[in-house]
Enzyme design. Structure first.
Site: not given
Length: 369
Positions: A17, A181, A284
């Site tokens: 989270h 990211r 990811e």
């Protein structure tokens, strides 16, 4: 623009989270927003990590023993024990800490990513926030929000929140909104999706790995003849078993041990397959085209794991308490002996997540604030 983010990490909650909220916070900051995290000081928290990323954290106090002992499942069915206090108390403390530290109130947006909070908390927080955004994937409780993000893949994704949010709430549903990211987006461009060497396995079960699946997988690998394979093992700083895992990894051939790394994108991109949990790490992996042998380590991961199998990318072994070292051994042997299936899975995964989800989320919110 001022944005607050209410999120926690702990040994029980894990770090996922916080990680995705940090990604979102950095993207907002690039747009000129000021971002403030509000986190409770739980055991195994990631507040140090948030600060290391250059972000501000206001810490809520630990609950008193009397409050903690009286916590139970609330009327909406959520478990407030992971919150360590009641929703009402948490909302009051959150409002107080914002009023004491921010002059610009109400803030423009409060983002909440917490299984222990629902519409009760969100309604109370509106006294200090113009709009509320919820990040969720349980779809098990009612929300009082303007935006809801569920980045997971479910067969019934467009039905899951019917009756749980207002009709005018804007829903962002599916992996196209995955909060990854920037380095994963960049790494994706360097990946050769058709390059299969069948020489490297990644083992990662999140920062905390509360059921110690990493050790179980290493035990399985230790019993196999995998001298021609390299194994990368990653644990988080808050993993309470990390010393035992390192000792085992150091005793094995071709095993590389990593703790709290900052270049996950690079290590992951070198793998042919990952043995991992069925949580947010899924997206990811998919962004870089990495199929997985997956084990659910929390109840909320079970449905996602089952639905992921319909994509024919991952092999789901079951819940952690059902998975034996023998099951892991069989799964690894089967997948590394079939490079063609890995290649097909890589291409499917790569096509689902493009790494640009955080920008899609930001664009939606900025248009509607």
């Amino acid at each position: 623009m001022y944005i607050g983010i209410r999120v926690d990490a702990s040994y029980e909650i894990g770090s996922g989270h916080v990680m995705r909220c940090v990604t979102l916070a950095k993207a907002f900051m690039l747009k000129g927003a000021k971002v403030l995290f509000i986190c409770r000081n739980l055991q195994g928290n990631m507040n140090f990590y948030i600060r290391e990323q250059g972000l501000e954290v206001l810490e809520l106090p630990q609950a008193s023993l009397q409050i903690y002992n009286n916590i139970d499942v609330n009327d909406s069915g959520i478990h407030c024990e992971i919150l360590s206090t009641t929703q009402e108390q948490d909302a009051l403390q959150t409002c107080e800490i914002i009023l004491n530290n921010i002059s610009q109130v109400p803030i423009d947006l409060m983002i909440v990513d917490h299984y222990g909070l629902d519409g009760i908390w969100q309604k109370k927080i509106r006294c200090i926030a113009k709009k509320v955004m919820v990040i969720d994937d349980l779809a098990n409780r009612k929300h009082n929000c303007n935006f809801l993000l569920d980045q997971n893949y479910y067969v019934d994704i467009h039905k899951r929140y019917v009756g749980l949010v207002d009709k005018d709430s804007f829903l962002m549903l599916g992996p196209q909104y995955a909060l990854l990211r920037e380095e994963f987006f960049e790494q994706r461009n360097a990946v050769s999706i058709d390059d299969i060497e069948n020489k490297r396995i990644l083992v990662f079960f999140g920062s905390s790995d509360p059921t110690n699946e990493t050790y179980k997988v290493l035990s399985s690998i230790q019993s196999m003849n995998l001298n021609d394979l390299a194994i990368d093992v990653i644990v988080g700083k808050i993993n309470i078993n990390k010393n035992d895992i390192k000792t085992m990894a150091d005793s094995m051939r071709n095993v590389n041990y990593y703790c709290q790394i900052s270049n996950m994108n690079e290590v992951l991109s070198n793998a042919d397959v990952a043995v991992c949990a069925s949580g947010s790490f899924t997206w990811e992996r998919y962004c870089l085209g990495i199929p997985g042998i997956i084990i659910s380590v929390a109840d909320n991961q079970k449905q996602l794991a089952r639905d992921l199998t319909t994509l024919e990318i991952d092999t789901y072994l079951g819940h952690s308490n059902e998975v034996t070292t023998h099951l892991i051994t069989v799964a690894i042997e089967e997948i590394i002996s079939n490079p063609t299936s890995i290649l097909k899975a890589r291409n499917k995964a790569y096509s689902i997540v493009d790494g640009n989800g955080v920008n899609r989320v930001i664009d939606v919110i900025l248009r509607k604030l």
